[in-house]
Every structure is written in C-alpha cells, then in structure tokens.
Design an enzyme around this catalytic site. Structure first.
Site, PDB file in Angstrom:
ATOM      1  N   MET A   1       0.836  -1.194  -0.154  1.00  0.00           N
ATOM      2  CA  MET A   1      -0.040   0.115  -0.050  1.00  0.00           C
ATOM      3  C   MET A   1       0.877   1.344   0.026  1.00  0.00           C
ATOM      4  SD  MET A   1      -3.282  -0.823   2.489  1.00  0.00           S
ATOM      5  CE  MET A   1      -2.331  -1.761   3.702  1.00  0.00           C
TER       6      MET A   1
ATOM      7  N   CYS B   1      -3.077  -1.520  -9.999  1.00  0.00           N
ATOM      8  CA  CYS B   1      -3.355  -0.261  -9.793  1.00  0.00           C
ATOM      9  C   CYS B   1      -4.488   0.586 -10.545  1.00  0.00           C
ATOM     10  CB  CYS B   1      -2.113   0.506  -9.686  1.00  0.00           C
ATOM     11  SG  CYS B   1      -2.487   2.451  -9.094  1.00  0.00           S
TER      12      CYS B   1
ATOM     13  N   ASN C   1      -6.931 -11.783  -2.387  1.00  0.00           N
ATOM     14  CA  ASN C   1      -6.984 -10.456  -1.548  1.00  0.00           C
ATOM     15  C   ASN C   1      -8.433  -9.596  -1.804  1.00  0.00           C
ATOM     16  OD1 ASN C   1      -6.022  -7.233  -2.829  1.00  0.00           O
ATOM     17  ND2 ASN C   1      -5.853  -7.722  -0.522  1.00  0.00           N
TER      18      ASN C   1
HETATM   19  C1  LIG Z   1      -4.041   3.647   0.361  1.00  0.00           C
HETATM   20  C2  LIG Z   1      -3.716   2.252  -0.569  1.00  0.00           C
HETATM   21  C3  LIG Z   1      -2.579   2.141  -1.379  1.00  0.00           C
HETATM   22  C4  LIG Z   1      -2.545   1.063  -2.120  1.00  0.00           C
HETATM   23  N1  LIG Z   1      -1.142   0.948  -2.832  1.00  0.00           N
HETATM   24  C5  LIG Z   1      -0.915  -0.270  -3.426  1.00  0.00           C
HETATM   25  C6  LIG Z   1       0.223  -0.522  -4.117  1.00  0.00           C
HETATM   26  O1  LIG Z   1       1.404   0.528  -4.018  1.00  0.00           O
HETATM   27  N2  LIG Z   1       0.585  -1.542  -4.798  1.00  0.00           N
HETATM   28  C7  LIG Z   1      -0.489  -2.625  -5.022  1.00  0.00           C
HETATM   29  O2  LIG Z   1      -0.376  -3.555  -5.591  1.00  0.00           O
HETATM   30  N3  LIG Z   1      -1.947  -2.178  -4.255  1.00  0.00           N
HETATM   31  C8  LIG Z   1      -2.084  -1.169  -3.784  1.00  0.00           C
HETATM   32  N4  LIG Z   1      -3.122  -1.047  -3.219  1.00  0.00           N
HETATM   33  C9  LIG Z   1      -4.216  -2.093  -3.165  1.00  0.00           C
HETATM   34  C10 LIG Z   1      -3.933  -3.155  -1.822  1.00  0.00           C
HETATM   35  O3  LIG Z   1      -2.743  -3.845  -1.915  1.00  0.00           O
HETATM   36  C11 LIG Z   1      -5.182  -4.124  -1.967  1.00  0.00           C
HETATM   37  O4  LIG Z   1      -4.987  -4.902  -2.967  1.00  0.00           O
HETATM   38  C12 LIG Z   1      -6.455  -3.612  -1.645  1.00  0.00           C
HETATM   39  O5  LIG Z   1      -6.585  -2.745  -0.707  1.00  0.00           O
HETATM   40  C13 LIG Z   1      -7.709  -4.623  -1.527  1.00  0.00           C
HETATM   41  O6  LIG Z   1      -7.229  -5.305  -0.489  1.00  0.00           O
HETATM   42  P1  LIG Z   1      -7.987  -4.918   1.183  1.00  0.00           P
HETATM   43  O7  LIG Z   1      -9.481  -4.954   1.016  1.00  0.00           O
HETATM   44  O8  LIG Z   1      -7.423  -6.003   2.052  1.00  0.00           O
HETATM   45  O9  LIG Z   1      -7.695  -3.411   1.564  1.00  0.00           O
HETATM   46  C14 LIG Z   1      -3.396   0.026  -2.139  1.00  0.00           C
HETATM   47  C15 LIG Z   1      -4.383  -0.028  -1.420  1.00  0.00           C
HETATM   48  C16 LIG Z   1      -4.675   1.304  -0.631  1.00  0.00           C
HETATM   49  C17 LIG Z   1      -5.888   1.518  -0.031  1.00  0.00           C
END
Ligand SMILES: Cc1cc2nc3c(=O)[nH]c(=O)nc-3n(C[C@H](O)[C@H](O)[C@H](O)COP(=O)(O)O)c2cc1C
Length: 332
Positions: free
Chosen positions: A20, A109, A217
């Site tokens: 993230m 992304c 995920n």
């Molecule tokens: C603030 C934020 C930043 C993120 N940055 C990235 C990133 O740099 N690379 C990536 O693959 N996913 C990124 N994601 C996606 C998360 O890794 C993840 O796939 C997504 O939040 C869904 O999972 P969750 O429901 O557990 O949050 C980001 C998500 C958030 C909320």
C-alpha cells in the site's frame, strides 16, 4: 493452509501485508512481520523512473532490510518491458537492494495517472504487453544469474461487469510468474463494493495445474473473512491491505482466529505506543518533519474508534515533530 513455494522460496501459511502506497513503509513492514505477517512487498515504484532518473529518487519507496524483514519483495509498475529490464539491472547493481527475494509487478493499480500510461490495471486489457513485461523481468533476473522469482499482483478484471480473468492468469503463469495475487475487484470498482470471491476462485481454478502459487486479496480483516476466502477460492495464501493500516495486530488476530483461538484485545495505550514505534522507525529514514507529515494519513488509523479520536486526529495533523506527537498522545 499448506507449505507454499514461490520459486525456491518456501512459505508456511502465508498471510502477507498487501502493498500500500504511503502505508507499507519499511518500519511498518517490520512491525507487521513481528505480529505474524509472512512478508510484505514494498509499495509500487516506477520502473521507468528508476531507468531514467536513477535509483536514488525511488529509494524511499524501495528500501528493504532482509535482516529484519526475512523475505522481501520490491514492487515495480510500468508499461514498457525495457523499463523493467533496466530497473531490475539497477536494483541488482545496488548493494542496498540486491538482497531482494522477489520482484513483484503491479498489474492492479486502478489510479487514473497510472492507467493512462498503460501500467497497473490497464495491463489487464493488454495481455500481450503484460506477458512481455513478465518475460522481460524473468530474463533480467535469470540473465544476472539470480534465482529471484517474479510475482504479479492484479485484479479480477478491468471493466465493472468482469467476473474474473482466467486467461490473463494463465498467461501470467505461462510467461514465467511464480505467484499471482488477485484482488477481487475490477479497475472500475476501485475500492468500492465487496470483493468478488467467486471471480477470484475462477482465476484460481484456471491455474491449478501450473507451478504457480495463488494468493487472494480483498476485504480480509479477521479469521472469519480469511477462512471464507481460503475455503471459497482454494488460495495458497492471503494478502491483507486496509485492515492492517494502523492495525498490525490484524495478522496475529487472523492467525489466532483461524486456529479457533481468541485474539487478545489491543488497548489504546498499545495503539499509541505502536504509532510512536512506527514513527520512530520512519524518522530513521526521513527528516523528522517529513516523516511526521508522511505518516499523518496513517496515524489516525492507529487511534480510529477510540474515545476522543476526533480531537486527537486534529491535533496529530498539526504536529511536525516526534516530540509533539508524543505530547499529543500521552500528555492529554
Ligand atoms: C492506500 C492504498 C494504497 C495502495 N497501494 C498499492 C500499491 O502500491 N500496490 C498494490 O499492488 N496495491 C496497492 N493497493 C491495493 C491493496 O494492496 C489491496 O489490493 C486492496 O486494498 C484490497 O485489499 P484490502 O481489501 O485488504 O484492502 C493500495 C490500497 C490502498 C487502500
């Protein structure tokens, strides 16, 4: 969950911190590991920027510490295979980075400024380019004589109505990826609605016969949601994103609850101390006022839902030094 292999790397019951931007700092990743996260990729870093601006400009996003992290993964994004070749060569030439265990490629992304360059989740619409990127990364690593697996983090599709991209998953495996992690939303969904577990399961089934680890995920926050994701997708591993922001204890909680044990409640004092620990860690790598500013968005998550959180949040957002943050948290 069984023993999982990503290339030559063996992982027992992988539950990882999902990358993230702005959250996955090195100190936070180390904290998550101490509380049960298996490994944590860095946040996304532009392969193109590494190629044309050099490694130093991107170091703040890529910093790893194999001694305290164990398994490490640097996540790159981009749309030109050649950018990945050059970026990986530079990473392997750098003593601070060449101990990395895996290279992860971002194909998920959803942000406009990333997809308009053909990177991130835009690659779901361009499988030929996505394949060339994975192949270029694999070739750069093996050309350097390194057994470093390439992994990919992606989504279930690009358009809102997509219910999984099994061909895309198979293409990634055929191109040489050794692990894929699928977030159960499309690009159009961004982060709204619920993760589509059925769509993840479809992609999982499509690569069952491949030598490929499959991680799932989306919306995992406790033992129940983790169990459901594992049971309904048959995934080898899980990645937890937002539920871990300001809440590194979530990994311990998920592991305990999956084992049928209860997770210990986390006190407000523990939360505040952990916030300080992360901030102290960030201050080792950035000027203090910058570290405090960069952590503003995350600090509020540590105290979310606690009495007086709203006032604390306002005060924390005005802080510019570690001592001010300490005062705000402990001298109320
Ligand atoms: C603030 C934020 C930043 C993120 N940055 C990235 C990133 O740099 N690379 C990536 O693959 N996913 C990124 N994601 C996606 C998360 O890794 C993840 O796939 C997504 O939040 C869904 O999972 P969750 O429901 O557990 O949050 C980001 C998500 C958030 C909320």
């Amino acid at each position: 969950m069984n023993l999982v292999r990503i290339g030559d790397i063996e992982l027992a019951s992988p539950i990882c911190l999902s990358p993230m931007a702005g959250v996955s700092s090195l100190p936070f990743r180390v904290i998550c590991r101490s509380l049960g996260a298996t490994y944590s990729p860095t946040e996304l870093t532009s392969a193109r920027s590494i190629r044309y601006n050099g490694i130093e400009k991107s170091m703040q996003y890529m910093r790893i510490d194999p001694a305290s992290e164990g398994i490490t993964a640097i996540q790159l994004f981009g749309s030109e295979p050649e950018d990945f070749t050059c970026a990986i060569e530079r990473i392997l030439d750098d003593d601070r980075l060449n101990g990395v265990s895996m290279i992860d490629i971002n194909m998920g992304c959803p942000v406009a400024k990333v997809i308009k360059t053909g990177a991130g989740s835009a690659l779901l619409k361009d499988p030929g380019r996505a394949s060339a990127i994975v192949k270029a990364a694999v070739a750069a690593l093996s050309g350097a004589g390194r057994q470093i697996p390439v992994t990919v983090k992606t989504r279930i599709g690009f358009d809102r109505n997509e219910k999984g991209s099994p061909d895309f998953a198979r293409m990634l495996a055929d191109s040489g990826a050794r692990m894929i992690c699928v977030h159960g939303r499309t690009q159009a969904d961004m982060y709204s609605g619920n993760a589509d577990i059925g769509a993840i399961a479809l992609m999982r089934r499509s690569v069952e016969d491949y030598d490929l680890a499959f991680f799932a995920n989306g919306d995992i926050s406790d033992g129940l949601s983790a169990r459901r994701m594992l049971d309904e997708t048959g995934a080898d591993g899980l990645m937890v994103g937002r539920a871990a922001t300001g809440n590194p204890w979530v990994f311990d909680k998920i592991r305990r609850e999956l084992d049928g044990r209860e997770a210990a409640p986390v006190t407000l004092d523990e939360r505040k101390r952990m916030l300080i620990k992360e901030l102290e860690g960030r201050c080792l790598y950035a000027r203090e006022d910058i570290a405090v500013r960069e952590m503003r968005g995350v600090m509020t998550f540590y105290i979310k839902g606690t009495p007086g959180a709203a006032q604390l949040k306002v005060a924390l957002c005005g802080a510019v030094s570690l001592s001010q943050v300490r005062e705000i948290l402990f001298d109320e």
